[in-house]
Each structure stands twice: as structure tokens, then as C-alpha cells.
Design a protein around this motif. Structure first.
Motif, PDB file in Angstrom:
ATOM      1  N   PRO A 111       0.750  -1.063  -0.248  1.00 32.38           N
ATOM      2  CA  PRO A 111      -0.291   0.092   0.557  1.00 32.38           C
ATOM      3  C   PRO A 111       0.701   1.955  -0.025  1.00 32.38           C
ATOM      4  O   PRO A 111       2.333   1.435   1.117  1.00 32.38           O
ATOM      5  CB  PRO A 111      -0.895  -0.247   1.347  1.00 32.38           C
ATOM      6  N   TRP A 112       0.191   2.134  -0.261  1.00 32.69           N
ATOM      7  CA  TRP A 112       1.504   3.149  -1.303  1.00 32.69           C
ATOM      8  C   TRP A 112       1.136   4.591   0.280  1.00 32.69           C
ATOM      9  O   TRP A 112       1.941   4.913   0.485  1.00 32.69           O
ATOM     10  CB  TRP A 112       0.996   3.937  -2.158  1.00 32.69           C
ATOM     11  N   SER A 113       0.086   4.360   0.721  1.00 36.06           N
ATOM     12  CA  SER A 113      -0.172   4.843   2.533  1.00 36.06           C
ATOM     13  C   SER A 113       0.090   4.611   2.991  1.00 36.06           C
ATOM     14  O   SER A 113       1.212   5.523   3.793  1.00 36.06           O
ATOM     15  CB  SER A 113      -1.749   4.784   2.501  1.00 36.06           C
ATOM     16  N   ALA A 114       1.185   3.056   3.140  1.00 38.00           N
ATOM     17  CA  ALA A 114       1.975   2.051   4.577  1.00 38.00           C
ATOM     18  C   ALA A 114       3.205   3.005   4.036  1.00 38.00           C
ATOM     19  O   ALA A 114       4.216   3.108   4.529  1.00 38.00           O
ATOM     20  CB  ALA A 114       1.053   1.501   4.078  1.00 38.00           C
ATOM     21  N   ASP A 224      11.148  -7.636  -1.676  1.00 37.16           N
ATOM     22  CA  ASP A 224      10.100  -8.601  -2.246  1.00 37.16           C
ATOM     23  C   ASP A 224      10.097  -9.341  -0.358  1.00 37.16           C
ATOM     24  O   ASP A 224       9.354 -10.648  -0.646  1.00 37.16           O
ATOM     25  CB  ASP A 224      10.609  -9.078  -3.116  1.00 37.16           C
ATOM     26  N   VAL A 225       9.329  -9.141  -0.044  1.00 39.17           N
ATOM     27  CA  VAL A 225       9.174  -9.501   1.637  1.00 39.17           C
ATOM     28  C   VAL A 225       7.184  -9.952   1.889  1.00 39.17           C
ATOM     29  O   VAL A 225       6.902  -8.954   1.492  1.00 39.17           O
ATOM     30  CB  VAL A 225      10.208  -8.958   2.837  1.00 39.17           C
ATOM     31  N   PRO A 226       6.926 -10.975   2.170  1.00 40.24           N
ATOM     32  CA  PRO A 226       5.462 -11.304   1.452  1.00 40.24           C
ATOM     33  C   PRO A 226       4.912  -9.859   2.911  1.00 40.24           C
ATOM     34  O   PRO A 226       5.290  -9.866   3.473  1.00 40.24           O
ATOM     35  CB  PRO A 226       5.356 -12.359   1.836  1.00 40.24           C
ATOM     36  N   ALA A 227       3.688  -9.561   2.531  1.00 39.63           N
ATOM     37  CA  ALA A 227       2.895  -8.266   3.619  1.00 39.63           C
ATOM     38  C   ALA A 227       2.229  -9.627   4.480  1.00 39.63           C
ATOM     39  O   ALA A 227       2.572  -8.646   5.288  1.00 39.63           O
ATOM     40  CB  ALA A 227       1.904  -8.173   2.398  1.00 39.63           C
ATOM     41  N   ARG A 232       2.876  -6.500  11.572  1.00 43.09           N
ATOM     42  CA  ARG A 232       3.360  -5.356  12.908  1.00 43.09           C
ATOM     43  C   ARG A 232       3.163  -4.242  11.688  1.00 43.09           C
ATOM     44  O   ARG A 232       2.896  -2.912  12.564  1.00 43.09           O
ATOM     45  CB  ARG A 232       4.259  -6.414  13.191  1.00 43.09           C
ATOM     46  N   GLU A 233       4.287  -4.137  10.664  1.00 40.70           N
ATOM     47  CA  GLU A 233       4.989  -2.423  10.333  1.00 40.70           C
ATOM     48  C   GLU A 233       3.384  -2.129   9.414  1.00 40.70           C
ATOM     49  O   GLU A 233       3.006  -0.757   9.374  1.00 40.70           O
ATOM     50  CB  GLU A 233       5.340  -2.825   9.357  1.00 40.70           C
ATOM     51  N   LEU A 234       2.146  -2.494   8.333  1.00 40.15           N
ATOM     52  CA  LEU A 234       1.391  -2.960   8.408  1.00 40.15           C
ATOM     53  C   LEU A 234       0.229  -1.555   9.202  1.00 40.15           C
ATOM     54  O   LEU A 234      -0.267  -1.293   9.195  1.00 40.15           O
ATOM     55  CB  LEU A 234       0.812  -3.213   7.331  1.00 40.15           C
ATOM     56  N   GLU A 235       0.317  -2.475  10.584  1.00 33.58           N
ATOM     57  CA  GLU A 235      -0.494  -1.886  11.482  1.00 33.58           C
ATOM     58  C   GLU A 235       0.115  -0.717  11.639  1.00 33.58           C
ATOM     59  O   GLU A 235      -0.871   0.078  12.722  1.00 33.58           O
ATOM     60  CB  GLU A 235      -0.766  -3.106  12.277  1.00 33.58           C
ATOM     61  N   GLY A 241      -7.433  -2.474   6.645  1.00 35.47           N
ATOM     62  CA  GLY A 241      -7.591  -3.508   5.530  1.00 35.47           C
ATOM     63  C   GLY A 241      -7.001  -4.680   5.173  1.00 35.47           C
ATOM     64  O   GLY A 241      -7.292  -5.327   5.126  1.00 35.47           O
ATOM     65  N   LEU A 242      -5.724  -4.413   4.410  1.00 34.59           N
ATOM     66  CA  LEU A 242      -4.945  -4.859   4.013  1.00 34.59           C
ATOM     67  C   LEU A 242      -4.911  -5.933   5.223  1.00 34.59           C
ATOM     68  O   LEU A 242      -4.744  -7.369   5.123  1.00 34.59           O
ATOM     69  CB  LEU A 242      -3.995  -4.176   3.824  1.00 34.59           C
ATOM     70  N   VAL A 243      -4.277  -5.719   6.683  1.00 33.58           N
ATOM     71  CA  VAL A 243      -4.015  -6.527   7.764  1.00 33.58           C
ATOM     72  C   VAL A 243      -5.029  -7.548   8.035  1.00 33.58           C
ATOM     73  O   VAL A 243      -5.418  -8.940   8.237  1.00 33.58           O
ATOM     74  CB  VAL A 243      -3.548  -5.781   8.830  1.00 33.58           C
ATOM     75  N   THR A 244      -6.595  -6.886   8.173  1.00 37.87           N
ATOM     76  CA  THR A 244      -7.511  -8.082   8.078  1.00 37.87           C
ATOM     77  C   THR A 244      -8.328  -9.219   7.149  1.00 37.87           C
ATOM     78  O   THR A 244      -8.136 -10.456   7.067  1.00 37.87           O
ATOM     79  CB  THR A 244      -8.738  -7.104   7.551  1.00 37.87           C
ATOM     80  N   ARG A 245      -7.430  -8.445   5.812  1.00 43.40           N
ATOM     81  CA  ARG A 245      -7.578  -9.990   4.536  1.00 43.40           C
ATOM     82  C   ARG A 245      -6.499 -10.814   5.173  1.00 43.40           C
ATOM     83  O   ARG A 245      -6.818 -12.084   4.567  1.00 43.40           O
ATOM     84  CB  ARG A 245      -7.609  -9.099   2.846  1.00 43.40           C
ATOM     85  N   ILE A 246      -4.932  -9.950   5.282  1.00 40.79           N
ATOM     86  CA  ILE A 246      -4.275 -10.783   4.928  1.00 40.79           C
ATOM     87  C   ILE A 246      -4.128 -12.090   6.909  1.00 40.79           C
ATOM     88  O   ILE A 246      -4.170 -13.437   6.109  1.00 40.79           O
ATOM     89  CB  ILE A 246      -2.940 -10.242   5.419  1.00 40.79           C
TER      90      ILE A 246
END
Length: 257
Positions: A111-114, A224-227, A232-235, A241-246
Motif C-alpha cells: 500500500p502506498w499509504s503505508a 519482496d518480503v510478503p505482506a 506489524r509494520e502495516l498495522e 484493511g490489508l491486515v484484516t484480509r491477510i
């Protein structure tokens, strides 16, 4: 004178037995008849035994033929069921492969926002960012990283000194969103500091001259580390949203936790 003619042959037993008109007498044997009865019984039982055996073998062959025919029918049914099972397995493998492909693509989302929030958190106070854009990784960067599918970032701006640009590069190399081995300064030159709009002259009419600054360009490949390994970094960057889907995908076992 008289003569006496006596025939003594008639008195012999041999002569009497060979005399015509005399029939020999048949005499039944006397004694134990058990062997005769046993032999007669065996002679009568053997055909009956072989006949019974032949009938039993014929009946058994008919029974075996029926069992073989029944097994053939069951075998055909099992082969049909096995064929259906193999089709289902192939379809399942295809669905799993498609699902894994979608998950792989989904797991590579950045995500560009992250990423922008991560840049804002890492930029020193003496450094300014003017533009951030996605570019194709350079030849040098492609040779240093195993995966260049995610592309690269180019960050341009100004800094108070070359040391400040170096400090900014070091902080970017610690980011989990960027490949540290490909982060590098591509350009860094001294330029006149830009003036704010409407402040070209001082109060006495003389032009304002500010100290020179360093205009820099930093390039870095996206990691290239998987999301799923950056939850933790995304949170921390607010990408809920992406964390919830993962995590939903992890719960159903498509990707490991």
C-alpha cells in the motif's frame, strides 16, 4: 475153445472223462466271499464317486463364473468412481493453484499509504521530500535483488548538507518496505535554496540570498518480503484493511501465520 476178452480201458478215469456224451460239472468255489464283495462294492462306488466329483466341480465352476462376473461389475463401478475422484482431484489442484496464484499476488501488495507514512516517519528534520514516484528499477538494482517485480521508488528533495542526505539514506535502508541492498543516492548536488513565494527581496530592496542546500535523488527497490510478514509494520502505518484480509486468509490456511 472159448476166449476171454476183457477191456480194462473202460475202468480208467481218463477214459471215462473223455467219453463222448459226458458233460463236465461246474462247481462253485467254497470259502470266504468277503474279497469278492469288497471288490464289487469298490467297482460300483468308483463311478458314483467320479460322477459326484464331476457334478461338484461343474457347480463350483458355475459359482465361480458368477462371482467373477459380479466382481467385474464391481470393478467397473470402482473404476468409474476412481475416474470421478481423479477428476475432482485435478479440479481441486487447479483451484488450489489458482487460489495460490491469487494469494501470491495479494501477498505482494504494497500500500502506498503505508510506504509514504514510513517515509514521513524516517525523514530527518533537516531533509525535505519534494517528489516520490514509482519507476522501473535500474540495471544495478536489478542485479542486487532477486526480485524486481514490485518496481522501485525514486525520492527527490533537498537537504541541508550531504551528511543529512546520508543519514536519510541510512534510515531508508532500515525500512521493511524497501530493499536495503538497493537503496542508494543517485544524485546529490549543491544548489541555491529555493525562496518562499513572495519573498524574493528583503526589506531594503536587496535580493535575499539563502545558504546553498543539497538537491538529492535516492532510488530504492521495493522489498519482496510478503505482506503477511509485514503485519506489524502495516498495522503501525494504519493499513487496517490489508491486515484484516491477510489474517482472514491465514485463518483458512491458505498462507501460513
Amino acid at each position: 475153445m472159448y476166449s476171454l476178452d476183457v477191456n480194462f480201458l473202460k475202468d480208467r478215469s481218463g477214459y471215462q472223462s473223455n467219453t463222448p456224451g459226458t458233460k463236465p460239472r461246474f462247481q462253485l468255489p467254497t470259502g470266504d466271499f468277503t474279497p469278492v464283495y469288497v471288490g464289487l462294492a469298490i467297482g460300483l462306488c468308483l463311478p458314483a464317486f467320479f460322477g459326484a466329483g464331476w457334478w461338484f466341480l461343474g457347480a463350483r465352476n458355475n459359482q465361480l463364473d458368477q462371482e467373477i462376473a459380479q466382481l467385474d461389475q464391481e470393478n467397473k463401478k470402482l473404476e468409474a468412481e476412481i475416474g470421478n475422484i481423479n477428476k475432482i482431484r485435478e479440479q481441486t489442484k487447479q483451484v488450489q493453484a489458482e487460489t495460490q496464484g491469487l494469494v501470491t499476488v495479494f501477498d505482494q501488495i504494497r500500500p502506498w499509504s503505508a510506504m509514504l507514512q514510513d517515509l514521513r516517519d524516517r525523514i530527518p528534520a533537516t531533509v525535505q521530500i519534494e517528489t516520490v514516484k514509482q519507476i522501473e528499477p535500474s540495471t544495478a538494482a536489478q542485479g542486487q535483488t532477486a526480485s524486481s517485480r514490485a518496481g522501485a521508488l525514486e525520492v527527490t528533495g533537498i537537504a541541508r548538507s550531504f551528511n543529512d542526505v546520508n543519514d536519510f539514506l541510512l534510515t531508508l535502508q532500515e525500512s521493511k518496505f524497501l530493499a536495503s541492498s538497493t537503496s542508494r543516492i543517485t544524485t546529490a548536488t549543491l544548489v541555491d535554496a529555493p525562496l518562499p513565494p513572495g519573498s524574493n527581496q528583503s526589506g531594503n530592496g536587496e535580493p535575499i540570498k539563502l545558504p546553498q542546500v543539497v538537491r538529492y535523488t535516492i532510488e530504492s527497490s521495493v522489498s519482496d518480503v510478503p505482506a503477511s510478514e509485514l503485519i506489524r509494520e502495516l498495522e503501525q502505518k494504519g493499513t487496517v484493511g490489508l491486515v484484516t484480509r491477510i489474517r482472514s486468509i491465514q485463518e483458512i490456511g491458505v498462507i501460513s501465520k
